[in-house]
Design a protein around this motif. Structure first.
Motif, PDB file in Angstrom:
ATOM      1  N   GLY A  67      -8.475  -0.258 -18.716  1.00  0.00           N
ATOM      2  CA  GLY A  67      -7.991  -0.566 -20.059  1.00  0.00           C
ATOM      3  C   GLY A  67      -8.951  -0.380 -21.221  1.00  0.00           C
ATOM      4  N   HIS A  68     -10.230  -0.098 -20.937  1.00  0.00           N
ATOM      5  CA  HIS A  68     -11.185  -0.064 -22.054  1.00  0.00           C
ATOM      6  C   HIS A  68     -10.775   0.924 -23.150  1.00  0.00           C
ATOM      7  CE1 HIS A  68     -14.414  -1.246 -18.810  1.00  0.00           C
ATOM      8  NE2 HIS A  68     -13.524  -2.196 -19.014  1.00  0.00           N
ATOM      9  N   GLY A  69     -10.266   2.071 -22.727  1.00  0.00           N
ATOM     10  CA  GLY A  69      -9.878   3.106 -23.695  1.00  0.00           C
ATOM     11  C   GLY A  69      -8.737   2.639 -24.597  1.00  0.00           C
ATOM     12  N   HIS A  70      -7.776   1.945 -23.995  1.00  0.00           N
ATOM     13  CA  HIS A  70      -6.645   1.453 -24.803  1.00  0.00           C
ATOM     14  C   HIS A  70      -7.136   0.455 -25.848  1.00  0.00           C
ATOM     15  CE1 HIS A  70      -4.601   2.088 -20.673  1.00  0.00           C
ATOM     16  NE2 HIS A  70      -4.529   3.196 -21.365  1.00  0.00           N
ATOM     17  N   LEU A  71      -8.042  -0.404 -25.415  1.00  0.00           N
ATOM     18  CA  LEU A  71      -8.535  -1.446 -26.319  1.00  0.00           C
ATOM     19  C   LEU A  71      -9.276  -0.833 -27.488  1.00  0.00           C
ATOM     20  CD1 LEU A  71      -9.932  -3.913 -23.624  1.00  0.00           C
ATOM     21  CD2 LEU A  71      -7.719  -3.984 -24.736  1.00  0.00           C
ATOM     22  N   ILE A  72     -10.143   0.123 -27.182  1.00  0.00           N
ATOM     23  CA  ILE A  72     -10.928   0.751 -28.256  1.00  0.00           C
ATOM     24  C   ILE A  72      -9.997   1.518 -29.192  1.00  0.00           C
ATOM     25  CG2 ILE A  72     -12.642   2.553 -28.744  1.00  0.00           C
ATOM     26  CD1 ILE A  72     -14.141   1.551 -26.194  1.00  0.00           C
ATOM     27  N   ALA A  73      -9.047   2.253 -28.620  1.00  0.00           N
ATOM     28  CA  ALA A  73      -8.145   3.050 -29.458  1.00  0.00           C
ATOM     29  C   ALA A  73      -7.264   2.156 -30.337  1.00  0.00           C
ATOM     30  CB  ALA A  73      -7.272   3.955 -28.588  1.00  0.00           C
ATOM     31  N   LYS A  74      -6.961   0.958 -29.865  1.00  0.00           N
ATOM     32  CA  LYS A  74      -6.113   0.038 -30.656  1.00  0.00           C
ATOM     33  C   LYS A  74      -6.947  -0.785 -31.635  1.00  0.00           C
ATOM     34  CE  LYS A  74      -1.762  -1.657 -31.139  1.00  0.00           C
ATOM     35  NZ  LYS A  74      -1.881  -2.681 -32.126  1.00  0.00           N
ATOM     36  N   ILE A  78     -16.063  -3.398 -29.858  1.00  0.00           N
ATOM     37  CA  ILE A  78     -16.855  -3.104 -28.652  1.00  0.00           C
ATOM     38  C   ILE A  78     -17.915  -4.169 -28.363  1.00  0.00           C
ATOM     39  CG2 ILE A  78     -16.472  -0.604 -28.577  1.00  0.00           C
ATOM     40  CD1 ILE A  78     -19.287  -0.307 -29.879  1.00  0.00           C
ATOM     41  N   LYS A  79     -18.334  -4.897 -29.396  1.00  0.00           N
ATOM     42  CA  LYS A  79     -19.291  -5.988 -29.136  1.00  0.00           C
ATOM     43  C   LYS A  79     -18.633  -7.055 -28.273  1.00  0.00           C
ATOM     44  CE  LYS A  79     -22.510  -6.095 -32.970  1.00  0.00           C
ATOM     45  NZ  LYS A  79     -22.982  -6.810 -34.157  1.00  0.00           N
ATOM     46  N   LEU A  80     -17.423  -7.447 -28.677  1.00  0.00           N
ATOM     47  CA  LEU A  80     -16.716  -8.495 -27.934  1.00  0.00           C
ATOM     48  C   LEU A  80     -16.309  -7.992 -26.547  1.00  0.00           C
ATOM     49  CD1 LEU A  80     -14.448 -10.001 -30.765  1.00  0.00           C
ATOM     50  CD2 LEU A  80     -16.847 -10.465 -30.238  1.00  0.00           C
ATOM     51  N   MET A 295     -23.332   1.286 -29.757  1.00  0.00           N
ATOM     52  CA  MET A 295     -23.301   0.871 -28.352  1.00  0.00           C
ATOM     53  C   MET A 295     -24.526   0.014 -28.023  1.00  0.00           C
ATOM     54  SD  MET A 295     -20.610   1.525 -26.833  1.00  0.00           S
ATOM     55  CE  MET A 295     -20.034   2.881 -27.840  1.00  0.00           C
ATOM     56  N   ALA A 296     -25.667   0.436 -28.559  1.00  0.00           N
ATOM     57  CA  ALA A 296     -26.894  -0.335 -28.324  1.00  0.00           C
ATOM     58  C   ALA A 296     -26.762  -1.723 -28.944  1.00  0.00           C
ATOM     59  CB  ALA A 296     -28.087   0.412 -28.920  1.00  0.00           C
ATOM     60  N   ASP A 297     -26.137  -1.771 -30.123  1.00  0.00           N
ATOM     61  CA  ASP A 297     -25.916  -3.077 -30.773  1.00  0.00           C
ATOM     62  C   ASP A 297     -25.006  -3.955 -29.917  1.00  0.00           C
ATOM     63  OD1 ASP A 297     -27.450  -2.240 -32.853  1.00  0.00           O
ATOM     64  OD2 ASP A 297     -25.780  -1.867 -34.247  1.00  0.00           O
ATOM     65  N   ALA A 298     -23.951  -3.350 -29.392  1.00  0.00           N
ATOM     66  CA  ALA A 298     -22.989  -4.109 -28.573  1.00  0.00           C
ATOM     67  C   ALA A 298     -23.685  -4.646 -27.325  1.00  0.00           C
ATOM     68  CB  ALA A 298     -21.804  -3.222 -28.187  1.00  0.00           C
TER      69      ALA A 298
END
Lengths: 319, 324
Positions: A67-74, A78-80, A295-298
């Protein structure tokens, strides 16, 4: 469908964001920073990206264990997400859900789902709420080729058609349910062929062509919004990685993977955008280094966040 | 207070709530035109229309699953699955989705839905239309489990269930639908987790649920003639369970018999017995006994079915045993 330059660039960024996130998750999982199961979306980014391009925050999606892709696209943060994958208190689910259960109801994300075929009835239900409340919202159900053989999927599609619900069923056919190939698990060439059984439109699209996905989804979503009922879109795609991290993939040929890497959705869009001079090498570098930094911040946020306190173990069971 | 039967009291609860809250919808097999196979939803379609009273195909997973999705997205579904025995084909949507969603999402979801199902033996409906499965639902964190025994309790508890923001499993014993009783008018609720003493007594506590409350009450009547004063306690909700109410009664009587119609092994009575043993052992003057169904499916043949259902005589025998 004429996509604006901004929309095209947004989709390019979103696909790269998913890819960058997933690649980093693979490394963190290998390093033992992320426990449990992770199912990565690498190779399938065009599906979530193309579909969610036509959704707003008041629209709902149901997702899968991948599901990661769906979440990012919606629009997921990314931090959470990363904090949740680490099992940290600051994560989307306070560390109680993990990769397979991330949700953000404020964004209409009704959760990744650990049960194959768990999502379709939920999506029909969210669509029922949209129809009932008359709020113009729609629901999109992402489901895999494995889920297409589950009874819940049939029930959800049948009821959605009977009640003309504003839902779009988006099938991600990556050809495998762990090791079980669709050649052995279904007897029609296309999952979309099954739409005929519900008298709903069913289309097959190249799931590695984000523009094709976007166009098909826009049509289904617009149809749903106009009260014309559900539709089924089958996106033919492929996962570059195993079913889960650690899967040796002995059930498929390396040559098959290489063939699909040739059809990788990200370079395909990149090439198109360079041809029309929307992207340059410098712009690509800028986008990619920006994503690396995010990404590094997350990751840092996840690393530095506390684990939930054991006193929270039995909280959140009931309202 | 007007007199009505159990089914009419449930029907009244639906009407009271649907008039109050436009986001409540009712769905299930034969709930609309037919009015529910036991008449519980009779007249709702005429009064509220087909947007709010939805006949569904025979599609239990979708009935439950759409309710979970709709509840998450702002509605308050009250759905009927007809027989509790049918939960097997829809269980994932209840126990992996509805029950766990709030927890899995770190507390951010709210799933206000009621799942009504009829349970119990007594009409010769055999193994797949007669079960009592309350222990199974009690075992799933995230669900509330309601099991009324009187028309008034049925109404007050159903209204409470509809207003609850959690998934509530509402179990209606089919032998109770025709039971008449006084029912409070209009809008009232009975809080969950409050046992009701259906008969006061001094010598022994009988904890009983659903139809067994009435069997226990007639047993208590006969025991009174023998000079034994039995207190009949109806938990009314099995989760949350009124542990304190049951323990208070045991502290008074020092003896406990638990009666339910589901099978004895790993039934709801096992949990109640364990709680009392853990928390009030020193108050007990005799071992806790359970009167419940034997460990077999519900049979069809009338003599077998009657032997399956716990009887007044079995309750009297158990009470006499703990009184020895």
């Amino acid at each position: 469908m004429d996509l604006t330059n901004e929309q095209l660039l947004d989709m390019y960024v979103t696909m790269n964001k998913i890819r960058t996130f997933e690649n980093r998750v693979a490394e963190l999982f290998a390093d033992g920073k992320i426990p449990g199961f992770v199912h990565l979306y690498v190779g399938e980014e065009a599906v979530a990206t193309g579909v969610c391009a036509s959704l707003t925050d008041q629209d709902y999606i149901t997702s899968t264990h991948r599901g990661h892709g769906h979440l990012i696209a919606k629009g997921g943060d990314i931090k959470l997400m990363m904090a949740e994958l680490f099992g940290k208190k600051t994560g989307y689910c306070k560390g109680k859900g993990g990769s397979m259960h991330i949700a953000d109801l404020n964004l209409g994300i009704m959760g990744a789902n650990g049960i194959v075929g768990g999502g379709p009835p939920l999506a029909s239900g969210a669509a029922l709420a949209c129809q009932y409340l008359g709020n113009d919202g729609v629901a999109v159900c992402f489901f895999g080729d494995g889920a297409s053989n589950q009874g819940t999927t049939h029930e959800a599609m049948n009821l959605a058609t009977c009640w003309k619900l504003p839902v779009v069923f988006v099938n991600e056919n990556n050809m495998y349910g762990i090791s079980s190939c669709t050649l052995n698990s279904m007897c029609v060439p296309n999952i979309a062929d099954r739409a005929a059984a519900y008298d709903m439109p069913g289309v097959v699209v190249d799931g590695n062509d984000v523009i094709a996905v976007c166009e098909a989804a826009a049509e289904g979503i617009s149809r749903a919004r106009q009260g014309k009922g559900p539709s089924l879109i089958e996106c033919k795609t492929y996962r570059h990685r195993g079913h889960f991290e650690g899967d040796p993939c002995a059930y498929r040929e390396d040559s098959e993977l290489e063939e699909w890497k040739e059809k990788d959705p990200i370079p395909r869009l990149e090439q198109k955008l360079m041809e029309i001079e929307l992207l340059t090498d410098a712009k690509i570098n800028e986008i990619k280094s920006g994503l690396q930094k995010d990404m590094a911040d997350a990751e840092q946020f996840a690393e530095e966040s506390p684990f939930p306190d054991v006193s929270e173990l039995t909280e959140d069971v009931y309202t | 207070m007007p007199n009505m039967n159990f089914a009419q009291a449930l029907n009244d609860a639906h009407k009271v709530e649907m008039e109050r809250d436009a986001n409540i919808y009712v769905a299930g097999e034969d709930v609309g035109v037919y009015g529910g196979i036991f008449g519980v939803t009779a007249g709702l379609l005429d009064q509220f229309g087909d947007k709010r009273v939805k006949d569904t195909p025979i599609t239990e997973s979708a009935i439950v699953g759409t309710a979970v999705g709709a509840a998450t997205a702002g509605l308050r579904p009250v759905i009927e699955l007809m027989f509790v025995d049918f939960i097997g084909v829809a269980l994932d949507q209840l126990y992996n989705q509805a029950a766990k969603m709030k927890y899995m999402f770190g507390g951010k979801a709210k799933i206000p839905m009621v799942l009504r199902m009829t349970c119990g033996a007594g009409i010769g409906a055999a193994a797949q239309h007669s079960q009592c499965l309350e222990a199974m639902f009690m075992h799933l964190p995230g669900l509330k489990v309601v099991m009324p025994s009187t028309p008034n309790d049925a109404k007050g508890l159903l209204i409470e269930a509809i207003r609850d923001d959690n998934p509530v499993v509402f179990l209606e014993h089919k032998m109770l639908y025709a039971l008449e009783g006084e029912v409070a008018e209009g809008d009232f609720t009975i809080p969950f987790g409050q046992a009701d003493i259906k008969r006061e007594g001094q010598d022994v506590t009988i904890v009983a649920t659903a139809n067994m409350v009435h069997t226990a009450l007639s047993a208590a009547e006969k025991l009174a003639a023998d000079g034994i004063s039995a207190e009949v306690v109806d938990p009314r909700t099995l989760y949350p369970l009124d542990e304190e109410g049951i323990i208070q009664s045991v502290k008074k009587t020092h003896r406990l018999v638990i009666v339910h119609e589901e099978v004895k092994f790993a039934g709801s009575g096992a949990e109640i017995a364990a709680i009392v043993a853990e928390k009030a052992f020193d108050y007990l003057d005799a071992p806790i006994l359970r009167v419940a169904a034997p460990f077999c499916p519900v049979p069809f043949s009338q003599p077998l079915e009657q032997a399956f259902i716990p009887s007044e005589e079995e309750i009297i025998d158990a009470v006499k045993k703990v009184m020895e």
